[in-house]
Each structure stands twice: as C-alpha cells, then as structure tokens.
Design an enzyme around this catalytic site. Sequence first.
Site, mmCIF file in Angstrom:
data_model
loop_
_atom_site.group_PDB
_atom_site.id
_atom_site.type_symbol
_atom_site.label_atom_id
_atom_site.label_comp_id
_atom_site.label_asym_id
_atom_site.label_seq_id
_atom_site.Cartn_x
_atom_site.Cartn_y
_atom_site.Cartn_z
ATOM 1 N N LYS A 121 5.030 4.249 -1.389
ATOM 2 C CA LYS A 121 5.229 5.563 -2.015
ATOM 3 C C LYS A 121 6.584 6.161 -1.640
ATOM 4 O O LYS A 121 7.132 6.998 -2.363
ATOM 5 C CB LYS A 121 4.095 6.509 -1.612
ATOM 6 C CG LYS A 121 2.742 6.105 -2.210
ATOM 7 C CD LYS A 121 1.587 6.911 -1.628
ATOM 8 C CE LYS A 121 0.258 6.469 -2.239
ATOM 9 N NZ LYS A 121 -0.917 7.095 -1.605
ATOM 10 N N GLY A 126 0.826 -1.208 0.000
ATOM 11 C CA GLY A 126 0.000 0.000 0.000
ATOM 12 C C GLY A 126 0.854 1.249 0.000
ATOM 13 O O GLY A 126 1.967 1.278 -0.540
ATOM 14 N N SER A 127 0.357 2.302 0.648
ATOM 15 C CA SER A 127 0.977 3.626 0.524
ATOM 16 C C SER A 127 2.365 3.747 1.130
ATOM 17 O O SER A 127 3.073 4.717 0.846
ATOM 18 C CB SER A 127 0.060 4.682 1.150
ATOM 19 O OG SER A 127 -1.104 4.853 0.364
ATOM 20 N N VAL A 128 2.795 2.796 1.967
ATOM 21 C CA VAL A 128 4.178 2.894 2.474
ATOM 22 C C VAL A 128 5.170 2.709 1.329
ATOM 23 O O VAL A 128 6.334 3.119 1.436
ATOM 24 C CB VAL A 128 4.456 1.880 3.606
ATOM 25 C CG1 VAL A 128 3.609 2.185 4.830
ATOM 26 C CG2 VAL A 128 4.246 0.443 3.147
ATOM 27 N N ASP A 158 -5.214 8.174 5.369
ATOM 28 C CA ASP A 158 -4.643 7.044 4.620
ATOM 29 C C ASP A 158 -3.873 6.084 5.535
ATOM 30 O O ASP A 158 -3.101 6.485 6.358
ATOM 31 C CB ASP A 158 -3.703 7.578 3.537
ATOM 32 C CG ASP A 158 -3.092 6.460 2.747
ATOM 33 O OD1 ASP A 158 -3.836 5.550 2.366
ATOM 34 O OD2 ASP A 158 -1.876 6.490 2.524
#
Length: 732
Positions: free
Chosen positions: A323, A319-321, A732
């Site tokens: 990014k 997921g967003s980690v 988020d």
Amino acid sequence: MSKRKIRKRMISKNRLPIILFGIVLVFAVLSFRLFYLMLIKGDEYAAMSEAQWTSTLFIDGKRGRILDSNYNEFAVSGEVYRVDLDLTSIRSYIENHNKKSDNKLSIETLAEELGKILDMSPEKVMAKLESKLENGMYATSASLIRQIDKDKADRIKELGITGIIISEDTLRYYINDSLLSHVIGVTDSDGNGLTGLEYLYNDILQGTPGVRIAEVDNYNSQLPYTTAEYTDPIDGKDLVLTIDENIQYIAEKAAETALEKNKANAVTITVMNPNNGEILAVVNKPDYDLNNPRDGAESYEELQKIWRNRAVSDAFEPGSVFKVITAVAALEEGLVSDNTIFYCSGRNKINGTTINCWKPQGHGTQSFSDIIKNSCNSGFIQLGQLIGKETLYEYIKLLGFGEYTGIDLPGEGTGVIMDLENITEIDLATISFGQTNSTTTMQYMAAFNAIANGGTWITPHVLKEVIHTDENNILIVDDVYSKGIKKKVLSEESTGLLRSYLERVVTEGSGTGARIEGYHIAGKTGTAQKVIDGKYAEGKYVSTFVGMTPVDNPELTIMVTIDEPSAGPYYAGEVAAPVANEVLNNIFNYLTLKSGEDGDGFGDNLLKEVVIPEIRGMKKEEALENLKKEGLNSTFKGDGNIVSSISPVPGNSVKKGTEIVITLGTSADNKDVVVPNLSGYSKQAAKELIEKIGLKAEFSGEGMVIKQSITVNEYVESGTTIKLTLDYIVED
C-alpha cells in the site's frame, strides 16, 4: 631405327606425362599435408610438443579474506599446506642420489616414507609417483595431498628431496560459523567459490597461480644445464563488505528468536542504509554452518534449498506493505491530499465479486492518512480506481518491480507482476492493497528506500571495496563499488509527506509494536495469505513489517518477514513489528556507543530523543541531577541558586547530549510548556511524561493514546490539563 626402338621411345614419351602428373600430385599432397600440419594443426601440435619436453606445475596463491565494513574477518584461509610432485625432478634426484650414495633410494622406499608422514597407504602414494598420461608415458607432475598441517609439511621438507614441492593451500575457515552464511557462501575442495560472494567474486579472491616450468628429455628427466622457470603465485585480494558485523549479529539473534517463538517456516531480516544502497545486515533463518555446509542435506535438492538466499531469490505477495507503493503513486500524481475522503463499509463489490476489508464492520469515513494508518483495504481499492491501472502499472515498473535489482549476489529472482493488458478491475483492486503481484525482499527494499531517501532508486549491494596489503603492510584500496544505478523516480515533497503518514502507523496504527520511545519511526505492516499451487492457502500467512528512521531524514530501513507463523498470532502487527522493535532498539544502542568513533557521521542522527523536563524553580543541584538522568548536558549563566528559565523550554524533544542553557536567579520566570507528541504512549507512560513537564492529564478509553486535545508543539501554561483518548490498535 628399328621398330623395337621406335616402340620404346613412344612408350617413354607416353609415360613422361604420367610421371610428371604423379610428381605434381605427390608434391600437392605433401604441400597440403604441410599446410594442414603447420597452419591448421600447428598450434595444437606445438602445444603437444611443448607438453612433452616441459614439466609444468601450477601453485595456487592464498585466497583473499572477506571482511565486514569495520575490517572484522568473516572468511579467512587457514594455515595449511599442499604437497605437489614434480615427477621429473624426483626421478632425476633419485638417479643422481643413487650414483653418489651407497644408501640407495627407490620410488618404493620414498612412497613408504611419505605414507608414514602423511598417514597415507604406500600404494596410494606409489600410484601418484608413477602417474601416467593417457598416451602411456609417465606424467611430469601430480598432486599428492592437500590441506595438511605445518608439522607434516615441515617433516616432508626435512627429507630434502628435490621435486617434492610444499606450498600454502586453501582451507577456508569461517570465523562465525553460520553468521551471514547465505551471503558469504562456500568453496569447493579446490578453493573455488560455489555460492554467495565466494562464487560471485571468485576471480578477485583466488588471485593468480604461480607456475614452475622445467625442460625434460624423452624419459621425462630434467635436462642437464637447464634451470627451471618459476613464477610466484599472486595472493587473492580481500573483499570489504557493507555489512556491519554487530548489526548482523543483532539481526541474526532476533531472527532466531522469532523463528522459534512463532514456530515459523522461515524468517528474513534486512537492514539497509537507504541513502547509498548499502546492506548493513541480511539474515535468513534457518541457515547453515559455513564450516560444515553439507550437514543436514541428504540430497542435492535439499542442499540447494539450504544454501538458497531467500532474501534475494524468493518471491511472495507482499500484502499491505505494498500500500506504500499505491499511496506514493497517488501523491506523485496529485490525486489526493489529507482532505480527500474515503468510505469503508467493510466490503466492496466489483463486477459481482465481493472483496472484504480486513475489518468486517468497516472503518467508516476516513482521510487519506487514515486509510494508511488503518491499512484499510476498501480505502486502497478506491485509491487504485482513482489512480487507474495504466498509471499504477507505470509506478510499479518505475520502482523496479518485476525486474532484477542488480544486487551483487547470485540467484536473484524478479518476482511476478501482471501484464498491463491482462489487468481487470478486480485485479486493479487486489494489486492496490498488495495481492496478485509478487516481489522479493531486495526488490521491495530498493523501492522502499526511494521513499526513505527522498525519491532516488539505488541498487542494493553488499560489496564496499576491494583491498590488499602490500609488502610494507600498508592497506591499498584497489577498487570501490561503483556498479550500481542511481535514478530519481519520486519527488522529495510526496515522499516526505508519505513518511509523516507512515509514522502514524507506528504511533497510532498497526505498527505500534515497533514504536520506541525517543525515536521517530515510520513503518507499515502487512499480513498476506500465502499462494500455494496457484491458490490462497487456508491459515498460511506471510507477516511483514517495513520501517525507516528517523522520519525526517532516514538513515536506516528495515524489513522483517515471517513465513507461516504457527504459534497462534499471525498478524504482522503482533509478530513482525515487535521483532523490528528489538532489532532497531539494539542498533540504536550500538550506534549510540559507536557515534563519533569513525567520523563518517553515520548513526549520529539516530541518537535517542528525550523530552526536556520541568526544572524551573528547582535549586541548581537538583536541576542538574534531573537533566543528567535524561542524558542532557547543561551550561549556566546568571547569579543565584534557583533555575529562573531554560532554553529550550520543557516539553521540547531534543537529542541526548543536547546542551540546555540554564539561567539562574532567585525565582522562576515564565512557566510556558511545549506540548509533546503523545501518540502511541500507554496510559502510564503518558501520565509520567505529562507530570514530568509540569502538565496534567485526563484520560478516556483504554489502550494507547490515539488523540490529544492540544496540538503538538503548542505552548501552554504549566499546570494545563490535556485530554487524552485511548484505544486498542488495529491488527493488520
């Protein structure tokens, strides 16, 4: 000469070649047989022969301990004993005893006596005493029983029977039951490692067995006038781990609470030193009791599931980690700066497919640091397109994804990354914000550590050194962990800049749940929908927080992963970040107490920062009391009883224990104040801090401080008003 004699001579002549051929043939067969027996089967028959005329008994050494980095015991071998039987010596002893004594001894009476002491049936003991080989001959040795206490061992010794051998045995005992269970692992009944470090470093831990060898006759009785050879066993060596027992306990407690509070499937927490790859704590919940490792498992499959180290083996979409990885690739390539503009409308259309940002109404116009703080999917889709699939793939591989890290724990997984030639435009978009590819906890931590330490990828590991204690009780270091890899993969400039952007996530963005006043923490949250049976499962998420501290020179990194939180909230900012807060806060308190004790310097940079209060114009005693409340030291110069000036001036952030220089006089001089960083403060906390340093505040909005009218570290006059904008943080 008669015809008859001539005929006999001719027959003799004809027979001679046949006889000679027969002799040669027999000689050839015998030679071949001799060649076969001596050269081809020689070693085998020699071993068989030696086995027939020697009695060999192996005696295990004591298994080494497993210790934490401060030499606290995790795993030890209990004080138990084993009983082995040198059957040839026992038979000789009984024979000699009966020749000299009227009190006759037999195998049957010995079996009864041993059975009483050991709580075994005489029949079972008898079966051991009369053990036979496969060829029907009596065996020369047998193992009677293991793991008996000292009292029983002493009672058997008192029998005084030659051939009954008492030696120390291995009964593995784990001091803290389930603490660090997936890392330590367990042993089998013979003391051999089955899982974890017990398995991986089994050769080091088990040592070298001792041997007793005696010569015997064809009745397996020891030959007279011969002396048995005996070699002492060599005890195993101790493993010293990088794990700190106190930090492990902190992480275990937090993981247990998070598991129950969020009604989750599992929780994994890992704490590391990013500068050397040392793992300070790693916990998976649920775990198991090392002293009762099979409890709760009804099948082999269930047992393997209980024993599996999820932090090492299990892969998940981050997921967003992820990014963070996309962002550092863009910085390394020089494609972005904080002046680069991105726009988010809430959705992106790629080849007819709509991909939504997590915020339906969109984030609007944003800078590069804003898309990180806001965790904007649309922004990262645009960033991925800017980088290109070839370059992004290159950095994914460079940072170790899709490969083994080489961690010294068994069962490591590699995760899955899509092959470059198969990446479509849609795949590039989803990879950029953390979908499609998968990673393990240890893989991600190794990459994240490279950003924390200034660009060096280091193999994560749990072994620190191998030691033993000699006969004089002096600790000897036999080996120091050196198998890992260190390679420069990123620049200090780009990683340093990215860390400053990630701090905004904790002070202003979705990671405020991890914020701790007085500490500079950088981090990232990620809430990923789980993939089950090849498709995204409705309502099932993996919530993750990753963090590092202090931002300028990180000494700690942390990763908290909660699998399927089911108690309501599931966003990582709500469920994972607060767990990191709890762990880090307790670690800071522990390291503050430990600071300076061991002299290694680790943790000294993690002391809490405090803001110097306004004390100018106060009397000496009052000023001293105010500094003491903040944990600050002081030194005085000048005459008088009024604080005239101080250095550093109020508003500066300094470590606890810092010495403040106070100049005394008759009145206060310059009343300039340094404006502190108020991002992430609640309205009440910001108000208290502003007033403490002699400034005033004007608030607009509700929630946390996201903007201040005067720049951080700017000098202003005492009494100046700062306008603070508050808002609620993204999820988020």
